[in-house]
Scaffold this motif. Structure first.
Motif, short mmCIF file in Angstrom:
data_model
loop_
_atom_site.label_atom_id
_atom_site.label_comp_id
_atom_site.label_asym_id
_atom_site.label_seq_id
_atom_site.Cartn_x
_atom_site.Cartn_y
_atom_site.Cartn_z
N VAL A 293 0.90 -1.30 0.00
CA VAL A 293 -0.03 0.04 -0.07
C VAL A 293 0.94 1.28 -0.16
O VAL A 293 0.62 2.07 -0.94
CB VAL A 293 -1.15 -0.03 1.12
N VAL A 294 1.80 1.07 0.80
CA VAL A 294 2.79 2.47 0.94
C VAL A 294 3.58 2.83 -0.48
O VAL A 294 3.53 3.75 -0.88
CB VAL A 294 3.99 2.14 2.10
N ARG A 295 3.83 1.26 -1.20
CA ARG A 295 4.55 1.55 -2.40
C ARG A 295 3.84 2.32 -3.35
O ARG A 295 4.02 3.03 -4.16
CB ARG A 295 4.97 0.32 -2.72
N PHE A 304 5.26 14.06 -1.43
CA PHE A 304 4.14 14.94 -0.84
C PHE A 304 2.73 14.71 -0.66
O PHE A 304 2.32 14.92 0.19
CB PHE A 304 4.55 15.88 -2.10
N GLY A 305 2.50 13.62 -1.71
CA GLY A 305 0.88 13.07 -1.42
C GLY A 305 0.93 12.23 -0.31
O GLY A 305 -0.10 12.36 0.48
N GLY A 311 1.40 11.50 6.60
CA GLY A 311 2.68 10.79 6.44
C GLY A 311 2.65 9.13 6.61
O GLY A 311 1.68 8.64 6.81
N TYR A 312 3.81 8.67 6.78
CA TYR A 312 3.97 7.12 6.63
C TYR A 312 3.49 6.57 8.01
O TYR A 312 2.60 5.51 8.12
CB TYR A 312 5.46 6.76 6.61
N ILE A 315 -0.35 6.44 7.94
CA ILE A 315 -0.81 5.45 7.04
C ILE A 315 -0.63 4.08 7.94
O ILE A 315 -1.51 3.16 7.71
CB ILE A 315 0.10 5.25 5.84
N GLY A 316 0.50 3.90 8.59
CA GLY A 316 0.74 2.61 9.31
C GLY A 316 -0.34 2.58 10.23
O GLY A 316 -0.99 1.13 10.43
N LYS A 317 -0.79 3.26 11.00
CA LYS A 317 -1.97 3.47 12.07
C LYS A 317 -3.26 2.91 11.43
O LYS A 317 -3.95 1.99 11.76
CB LYS A 317 -1.80 4.72 12.76
#
Lengths: 345, 672
Positions: A293-295, A304-305, A311-312, A315-317
């Motif tokens: 997903v992160v990739r 930037f997006g 931020g990461y 997203i992780g959470k």
């Protein structure tokens, strides 16, 4: 390759390649219908906006207990010329003999974009054993010049194949970075080394050796050279801090003489049950899903997006809360980023 | 002083490569040809016979009796040579992977007719190396295949001494694109591999080895650049002399002579204005007869209409008459070597010899020709050479009259007949051969058959010479498929590298930048419009192993941006359809040169429909007569390409349009 708005799959047939009903298709894939698997893989590869929507629904419908605990996803990598395809072929012969079904994703390099970006996908011919086998399904893929050597499509395609086959093999050509990618896909990663080759020595030096779970030194029929390489790998394989209690076996195999395959399979099975008993399998697959997903977000929108939705870490959470099926959450995040992009105009 | 010889030289053996439909039909043809002055026979076998399958095997479907005669057992062999005295005939058999078997049937037949095998003369082609590189009728892996060749050599030296057990072929290397230097180098490497294998077998005493060397003959190609070709043959003679003396210590210069037969070039024969092929063939023949010291021992010429389909008896007669005019009307055979002493010829020969020596050293450094085949090196070199040739034709740098220049032509009366100027094969031949084979199986003694096959299998495992047990099989009535399968069970099967994994050649690409750039843009935009990069499956159904065309299309498609799946040769329609499904391709391209396109393409279409892939467009390429092309189009084939479609860029543009149409997109039309 932008995924546009969250729209329903079109109900009417626009072209001969009209999109399938994703939930129906998922049922057929879970029933292990080959035609459905083929159709599903085509869909996951399709970059048209409406196809993307179908893909997300298909992946969501395929996600569940099985996708976290079922099957075995094996990554095979190694330098060109190590005999990976012949080894995969020999491995498949054994698995098929034992009655296990196998899906293969064979990844080959694409030519550079300025040279047309085409690819010759030549692995089928090397992998296939029997003329006709309903229990084996091979899809060749071009890496399409993506960083890391493995196309972004490989992860969702592996996810789909896990729903339909006992064993899924992802085969890639190792060119340094690839091993890092394959480590974020396979439950078990196997590095195929060839005796007395400079590639293997480079590999030992590079530190990437910390990634594979199992080493297979191919062409063991060469004798002394094979033993020497196996010895070097055995001494260098890093033991610290990765999966505790796993012994990183080094197997001597010969694809052409068909020796050592049973032992290699024994190690694959042992590694899988090690992961399952330690409760690592589900965690690993979830982690791999998050990495994908992160990739995807980073490839499409850049750092930037990613910052636009916190931020990461954020997203992780959010992904952590979506244990097991992060495809829909991924799509929600995409939409959020897109709408923030738009509002910041 | 009259520079003529006192006695005219004897002409070479004149043959016509022929055989079709059935043993009976081929026998009739042979007897007609012999009556017309042909002095030897050259048997063309059908593909099931060449690849060790019975006529009723699923893989043989559509191939029985197509490119040659089907020989399934000794009764077929008997019928093929009905009223032809084996002890007086010189018979060449174009047979390779199954050479020990067909030779066994021939020897078995001689024994049955009470003829001493020592009286038999002729040739089995029996060269597996060029099969891996070009012709494609291999079965077993290199190790066992080389052993079978060595077995036939050691057997015939002792029991059939007038036989040429192997014919090292450079012919097919040229067809696959080899330059003269490559032809020289790889053919000589192949000869060394065979001789080394025989030497290593230990079956031949050291002092008898020069006899083995003497029995090695060659089968060579001659192209239209006839001065260079003539020099190539002189270079062959020089290098063979040097090699047999240096490496194999053959002291007698007579035993070191480079003996060769010829079939002139088929690659350069054209479908447009096919009458021009006549002068091409005559000029090519000139290259192999002109120089007395390097003159061919046996010649077979293709027919003028080979690029269109199968030749008729009249076409073959014309080819034979060309040889007869050369041998009997011209004064060529009255002179000593007319090229001796020419500094121009000597310099060209020297250049070829030096180039070939370098390439031989290169192959030897890789561990010999077998290793260089297994690694894919030789095949890649050939594919690259062939691609350069095609590019030179496309660019007009290499002129081919009637194809890329001087295309205007009055209507040819030669192709106006109701048969379109080609031979129609008998559609009932396959069924009749199967019925004949099944009746034969019922009539033979099963216990004898089983015992003979057991003996064959034992010999294969133990390493004992394969010939005696094969001859017993022949006498017991064993079939070609049974012989082939018994050895498959022991040796396994082999698929060599396809050689298409060559790098994109930037120089050549730059030369045609406009068209290639345009094609890449079209492939990319069409891929974007259908949602994913265009993916193409190139398939060769059936038993035909001539893969050069398929390989060139695969490489070119990759160069313009397609993702290409190519699975090599000898696939069943079912396998091709299954690959199309698993790989999710946008198009299936089929290549067929054996004349079985109607049956095979139809089967592929059926298999695709059975998998719900009827919307995937299918295109076909090969030697396909126009009439058949129309029928294929009616069945749903989107495009048919034949030898007249020499421009790969044009084909690629058309392929993109076929995919566009199948996906509801507008065609983009011809390249600007």
């Amino acid at each position: 390759m932008v995924w546009r708005g969250w729209v329903r799959c079109p109900d009417h047939q626009m072209t001969p390649a009209a999109l399938p009903d994703p939930e129906q298709l998922a049922l057929r894939i879970l029933r292990r219908e080959r035609a459905a698997v083929a159709r599903g893989l085509n869909l996951l590869d399709n970059k048209l906006a409406e196809a993307r929507q179908c893909s997300v629904r298909l992946l969501a419908a395929l996600s569940g207990e099985h996708s976290l605990n079922g099957g075995h996803l094996i990554g095979i990598t190694g330098p060109p010329g190590a005999g990976k395809s012949s080894l995969v072929s020999a491995m498949i012969r054994e698995w098929r003999r034992a009655g296990r079904t196998v899906g293969v994703l064979a990844v080959d390099p694409s030519s550079r974009p300025e040279l047309g970006g085409g690819a010759l996908l030549g692995d089928r011919i090397r992998i296939k054993n029997a003329a006709h086998d309903e229990g084996l399904f091979i899809r060749s893929l071009a890496n399409r010049n993506q960083l890391g050597g493995v196309a972004t499509e490989v992860w969702p395609m592996s996810w789909l194949m896990l729903a339909a086959f006992d064993i899924v093999v992802v085969e890639t050509v190792g060119v340094g970075q690839t091993e890092i990618d394959i480590a974020e896909i396979g439950d078990t990663v196997c590095y195929v080394a060839q005796p007395a080759s400079g590639d293997t020595i480079q590999y030992l030096k590079s530190g990437i050796i910390e990634i594979p779970d199992i080493f297979a030194v191919n062409k063991s029929d060469l004798g002394a050279a094979a033993y020497k390489t196996a010895g070097e790998i055995g001494r260098s394989a890093s033991r610290q801090d990765r999966r505790d209690d796993w012994d990183y076996p080094v197997c001597l195999v010969s694809a052409t003489m068909n020796t050592g395959i049973t032992e290699l399979h024994g190690n694959f099975d042992r590694h899988r049950s090690f992961l399952a008993h330690a409760g690592l399998l589900q965690k690993l697959r979830t982690r791999h899903q998050s990495a994908w997903v992160v990739r995807v977000l980073k490839e499409e929108f850049g750092t930037f997006g990613v910052e636009l939705i916190g931020g990461y870490a954020e997203i992780g959470k959010r992904l952590e809360a979506q244990y097991g099926n992060q495809f829909e959450e991924c799509e929600r995040m995409r939409q959020q980023i897109i709408s923030r992009f738009k509002s910041s105009d | 002083m009259d520079s003529r010889q006192t006695k005219r030289d004897r002409p070479w053996l004149m043959r016509t490569y022929s055989g079709h439909s059935s043993a009976r039909a081929s026998n009739a043809l042979y007897r007609t040809n012999l009556a017309k002055g042909q002095t030897g026979l050259s048997v063309a076998f059908d593909l099931p016979t060449q690849t060790g399958y019975d006529a009723d095997n699923p893989l043989a479907r559509g191939e029985v009796g197509k490119v040659g005669v089907p020989i399934s057992h000794i009764e077929d062999m008997d019928q093929l040579f009905d009223q032809i005295p084996l002890d007086q005939m010189n018979t060449a058999m174009t047979i390779n992977a199954t050479a020990p078997w067909l030779l066994s049937l021939y020897i078995g037949l001689a024994q049955r007719r009470g003829i001493d095998p020592g009286q038999l003369s002729g040739t089995t082609q029996n060269d597996i190396i060029k099969e891996y590189l070009s012709r494609g009728t291999y079965i077993y892996p290199p190790g066992p295949s080389m052993r079978l060749i060595a077995d036939t050599i050691t057997y015939t030296i002792k029991h059939v001494p007038k036989w040429n057990p192997t014919n090292i072929c450079s012919y097919h290397l040229q067809e696959a694109g080899a330059t003269p230097v490559q032809e020289l180098a790889y053919a000589l490497c192949a000869a060394m591999a065979v001789l080394d294998r025989v030497q290593a077998s230990g079956e031949i005493k050291t002092d008898e080895f020069s006899q083995v060397v003497e029995r090695i003959s060659f089968f060579v190609n001659a192209g239209i650049r006839f001065v260079e070709e003539c020099c190539k043959l002189r270079a062959f003679g020089e290098m063979w002399d040097e090699l047999t003396l240096g490496r194999y210590r053959v002291d007698d210069p007579k035993l070191r002579r480079f003996r060769y037969g010829v079939q002139v070039n088929s690659l350069g024969l054209t479908e447009p204005q096919p009458e021009n092929n006549v002068q091409r063939i005559v000029l090519e023949m000139l290259a192999v007869v002109l120089s007395k010291g390097a003159r061919a021992r046996a010649i077979q010429l293709p027919a003028w209409n080979e690029a269109m389909g199968l030749p008729r008896p009249w076409d073959q007669q014309w080819a034979l008459r060309m040889q007869q005019v050369m041998a009997f009307e011209t004064d060529l055979l009255e002179y000593e070597d007319i090229l001796d002493g020419s500094p121009v010829i000597a310099a060209k020969v020297k250049q070829l010899v030096e180039g070939a020596r370098k390439e031989i050293a290169n192959v030897e450094a890789q561990g010999g020709i077998i290793a260089a085949i297994e690694s894919g090196y030789v095949k890649r070199e050939l594919v690259a050479s062939h691609m350069q040739r095609l590019r030179a034709i496309e660019s007009g740098e290499l002129k081919i009259i009637g194809v890329n220049c001087f295309q205007e032509s009055a209507e040819s009366p030669l192709t106006l007949g109701s048969d379109g100027g080609i031979m129609k094969t008998d559609p009932s031949a396959e069924r009749e051969q199967i019925e004949r084979l099944q009746a034969h199986r019922k009539n033979r003694n099963d216990a004898d058959v089983q015992a003979a096959l057991q003996g064959l299998s034992d010999a294969a495992k133990s390493g004992e010479n394969i010939m005696p047990s094969s001859i017993r099989c022949a006498m017991a009535g064993v079939s070609t498929g049974e012989w082939g399968d018994s050895l498959r069970a022991v040796f396994g099967e082999f698929r060599p590298p396809t050689g298409i994994d060559i790098a994109i050649d930037n120089r050549a690409v730059l030369g045609k930048k406009d068209e290639v750039t345009e094609l890449r843009a079209r492939v990319a935009s069409t891929g974007a419009a259908v949602g994913r990069p265009l993916k193409l499956l190139v398939g060769k159904p059936g038993l035909d192993g001539h893969s050069n065309g398929a390989e060139q299309v695969a490489v070119k498609a990759r160069d313009v941006g397609f993702e290409v799946v190519y699975d090599g040769i000898r696939l069943t329609p079912q396998e091709i359809a299954q690959a199309a499904e698993e790989e999710g391709v946008h198009m299936v391209g089929l290549s067929i040169l054996s004349g079985s396109h109607m049956e095979l393409v139809t089967s592929v279409l059926e298999e695709l429909r059975a998998r719900d892939l009827a919307t995937v467009p299918v295109i076909a390429g090969g030697i396909i007569p126009q009439e058949d092309a129309k029928k294929l189009a009616a069945q749903g084939v989107s495009a048919v390409y034949t030898p007249k479609d020499f421009n790969l860029n044009t084909i690629m543009a058309d392929m993109v349009d076929v995919i566009r149409e199948a996906n509801g997109l507008a065609r983009l039309g011809p390249l600007p």
